[in-house]
Design a protein around this motif. Sequence first.
Motif, PDB file in Angstrom:
ATOM      1  N   GLY A 125       0.766  -1.238   0.000  1.00  0.00           N
ATOM      2  CA  GLY A 125       0.000   0.000   0.000  1.00  0.00           C
ATOM      3  C   GLY A 125       0.791   1.279   0.000  1.00  0.00           C
ATOM      4  N   ALA A 126       2.125   1.195  -0.032  1.00  0.00           N
ATOM      5  CA  ALA A 126       2.943   2.411  -0.042  1.00  0.00           C
ATOM      6  C   ALA A 126       4.338   2.079  -0.542  1.00  0.00           C
ATOM      7  N   ASP A 127       5.025   3.098  -1.037  1.00  0.00           N
ATOM      8  CA  ASP A 127       6.420   2.970  -1.440  1.00  0.00           C
ATOM      9  C   ASP A 127       7.272   3.251  -0.206  1.00  0.00           C
ATOM     10  N   TYR A 128       7.556   2.182   0.569  1.00  0.00           N
ATOM     11  CA  TYR A 128       8.235   2.394   1.843  1.00  0.00           C
ATOM     12  C   TYR A 128       9.698   2.792   1.682  1.00  0.00           C
ATOM     13  N   GLU A 129      10.308   2.459   0.561  1.00  0.00           N
ATOM     14  CA  GLU A 129      11.667   2.958   0.306  1.00  0.00           C
ATOM     15  C   GLU A 129      11.656   4.487   0.302  1.00  0.00           C
ATOM     16  N   ALA A 130      10.648   5.079  -0.328  1.00  0.00           N
ATOM     17  CA  ALA A 130      10.543   6.535  -0.364  1.00  0.00           C
ATOM     18  C   ALA A 130      10.215   7.101   1.014  1.00  0.00           C
ATOM     19  N   VAL A 131       9.386   6.396   1.784  1.00  0.00           N
ATOM     20  CA  VAL A 131       9.080   6.835   3.146  1.00  0.00           C
ATOM     21  C   VAL A 131      10.356   6.934   3.966  1.00  0.00           C
ATOM     22  N   PHE A 132      11.213   5.912   3.869  1.00  0.00           N
ATOM     23  CA  PHE A 132      12.457   5.924   4.631  1.00  0.00           C
ATOM     24  C   PHE A 132      13.386   7.046   4.159  1.00  0.00           C
ATOM     25  N   ARG A 133      13.497   7.211   2.840  1.00  0.00           N
ATOM     26  CA  ARG A 133      14.384   8.255   2.320  1.00  0.00           C
ATOM     27  C   ARG A 133      13.946   9.639   2.769  1.00  0.00           C
ATOM     28  N   ASN A 134      12.642   9.861   2.844  1.00  0.00           N
ATOM     29  CA  ASN A 134      12.136  11.167   3.255  1.00  0.00           C
ATOM     30  C   ASN A 134      12.356  11.444   4.735  1.00  0.00           C
ATOM     31  N   LYS A 135      12.745  10.427   5.499  1.00  0.00           N
ATOM     32  CA  LYS A 135      12.962  10.572   6.933  1.00  0.00           C
ATOM     33  C   LYS A 135      14.428  10.430   7.322  1.00  0.00           C
ATOM     34  N   TRP A 136      15.326  10.481   6.333  1.00  0.00           N
ATOM     35  CA  TRP A 136      16.754  10.439   6.651  1.00  0.00           C
ATOM     36  C   TRP A 136      17.118  11.602   7.572  1.00  0.00           C
ATOM     37  N   VAL A 137      17.997  11.335   8.548  1.00  0.00           N
ATOM     38  CA  VAL A 137      18.371  12.366   9.502  1.00  0.00           C
ATOM     39  C   VAL A 137      19.565  13.191   9.031  1.00  0.00           C
ATOM     40  N   THR A 138      20.324  12.695   8.054  1.00  0.00           N
ATOM     41  CA  THR A 138      21.430  13.455   7.476  1.00  0.00           C
ATOM     42  C   THR A 138      21.440  13.243   5.969  1.00  0.00           C
ATOM     43  N   SER A 139      22.272  14.014   5.283  1.00  0.00           N
ATOM     44  CA  SER A 139      22.355  13.902   3.830  1.00  0.00           C
ATOM     45  C   SER A 139      23.038  12.615   3.379  1.00  0.00           C
ATOM     46  N   ILE A 140      23.744  11.915   4.281  1.00  0.00           N
ATOM     47  CA  ILE A 140      24.431  10.675   3.909  1.00  0.00           C
ATOM     48  C   ILE A 140      23.765   9.447   4.526  1.00  0.00           C
ATOM     49  N   SER A 141      22.573   9.620   5.099  1.00  0.00           N
ATOM     50  CA  SER A 141      21.919   8.522   5.809  1.00  0.00           C
ATOM     51  C   SER A 141      21.651   7.306   4.931  1.00  0.00           C
ATOM     52  N   GLY A 142      21.532   7.515   3.633  1.00  0.00           N
ATOM     53  CA  GLY A 142      21.181   6.402   2.750  1.00  0.00           C
ATOM     54  C   GLY A 142      22.302   5.417   2.475  1.00  0.00           C
ATOM     55  N   TRP A 143      23.548   5.793   2.774  1.00  0.00           N
ATOM     56  CA  TRP A 143      24.653   4.869   2.532  1.00  0.00           C
ATOM     57  C   TRP A 143      24.516   3.656   3.448  1.00  0.00           C
ATOM     58  N   HIS A 144      24.589   2.453   2.877  1.00  0.00           N
ATOM     59  CA  HIS A 144      24.384   1.259   3.692  1.00  0.00           C
ATOM     60  C   HIS A 144      25.130   0.054   3.147  1.00  0.00           C
ATOM     61  N   VAL A 145      25.384  -0.869   4.037  1.00  0.00           N
ATOM     62  CA  VAL A 145      25.801  -2.225   3.698  1.00  0.00           C
ATOM     63  C   VAL A 145      24.551  -3.086   3.805  1.00  0.00           C
ATOM     64  N   ASP A 146      24.239  -3.845   2.778  1.00  0.00           N
ATOM     65  CA  ASP A 146      22.994  -4.617   2.789  1.00  0.00           C
ATOM     66  C   ASP A 146      22.907  -5.490   4.036  1.00  0.00           C
ATOM     67  N   ALA A 147      21.782  -5.321   4.765  1.00  0.00           N
ATOM     68  CA  ALA A 147      21.426  -6.186   5.896  1.00  0.00           C
ATOM     69  C   ALA A 147      22.536  -6.291   6.935  1.00  0.00           C
ATOM     70  N   SER A 148      23.214  -5.173   7.220  1.00  0.00           N
ATOM     71  CA  SER A 148      24.260  -5.265   8.234  1.00  0.00           C
ATOM     72  C   SER A 148      23.685  -5.434   9.640  1.00  0.00           C
ATOM     73  N   GLN A 149      22.362  -5.321   9.782  1.00  0.00           N
ATOM     74  CA  GLN A 149      21.744  -5.594  11.080  1.00  0.00           C
ATOM     75  C   GLN A 149      21.600  -7.094  11.348  1.00  0.00           C
ATOM     76  N   VAL A 150      21.984  -7.913  10.382  1.00  0.00           N
ATOM     77  CA  VAL A 150      21.925  -9.369  10.510  1.00  0.00           C
ATOM     78  C   VAL A 150      23.307  -9.870  10.915  1.00  0.00           C
ATOM     79  N   VAL A 151      23.365 -10.956  11.668  1.00  0.00           N
ATOM     80  CA  VAL A 151      24.651 -11.448  12.160  1.00  0.00           C
ATOM     81  C   VAL A 151      25.556 -11.938  11.040  1.00  0.00           C
ATOM     82  N   ASN A 152      24.986 -12.379   9.933  1.00  0.00           N
ATOM     83  CA  ASN A 152      25.781 -12.818   8.772  1.00  0.00           C
ATOM     84  C   ASN A 152      25.293 -12.098   7.516  1.00  0.00           C
ATOM     85  N   PRO A 153      25.633 -10.817   7.354  1.00  0.00           N
ATOM     86  CA  PRO A 153      25.144 -10.056   6.201  1.00  0.00           C
ATOM     87  C   PRO A 153      25.548 -10.721   4.890  1.00  0.00           C
ATOM     88  N   PRO A 154      24.823 -10.420   3.803  1.00  0.00           N
ATOM     89  CA  PRO A 154      25.153 -11.024   2.512  1.00  0.00           C
ATOM     90  C   PRO A 154      26.616 -10.800   2.142  1.00  0.00           C
TER      91      PRO A 154
END
Length: 331
Positions: free
Chosen positions: A103-132
Amino acid sequence: MPQTPTTTELGLRQAAGFIGAYVDNIDLAADLDDVTVEQLRLALYKHKVLFFRDQHLDHAAHVAFGQKFGPLAVRAREQDTDELAPFPQILTISPQLDKQLVGADYEAVFRNKWVTSISGWHVDASQVVNPPAIAFLRAEKIPAFGGDTHWTNLVAAYEGLSEPIRKMIDGLQAEHTFWPAQQLDPADPVEKKALDMIGNKRMAVHPVVRVHPETGEKALFVNPSRTARIMGMNPVESRKLLELLFEELTRPQYTVRFTWEAGSVAVWDNRSTAHLAAADIDHLQDEIRIMHRTSTVGDTPVGPDGFTSYAVAGEPLIEPAVAGSSPKETR
């Protein structure tokens, strides 16, 4: 007599000073021989991200190519459409599909709520104990402009730090969750649904510097999107040190920018890179953008001091279950 497979000449072309290479003269839908796959693997370890143009992969060929580099993980979100049901390894990244399914484009929701201009930089699934370990992203439909992706070399970023800073961070650990980069409002119905949908199902503590299991290189293993705090430091110390490390890893000289075309494929080493999707795609509301990603199940990160990552919450990445068996877990 059976013929010996012919090794493909990769035709590598450097894409930027510290990261990235274009690979010509290869058809990823073909049954690549072991020597060619090993050439691609070594090129990936050297250049961190590889780019391919004019590929003709369907879902089955995409999965088959990725599996040559290791077991593929179950996709991160539920997307049980008729098209994707036979391919639990494929995650489709598309505003149109997200609106259809949740029901929504949640990727855009997250981007619109970034707290800094570099907030979008990420390592895929680094919140997981064994990231990809390795990710494979292909473009099916792309707008005429916008939606580029940037990658940065986390090995180069680590090596760019002064020796005293490197010595300090070699023995530090950091907590990774889904939420450090966004400030969502639970009073907003759409944002509340995003919070409820994601939650804190997975959290992990990783070394701030990880040793690549294949190359032995040291890489920064923090990122603005997922790294919440440095363990053992007070909030001010943690924030200041992370700001320094985030500034280093997002320096333009360590990065490469890729403009997608239909049929383009990018393959990156998720253990030694971070990446960023350009947020300008959110302004192209009427444009169709359909991307598909698979990722190999990763190893558990290890730091220079031997510290091994551990899960705070949630399960590790797993392979899809084979009919009649339980899903496989890789550590």
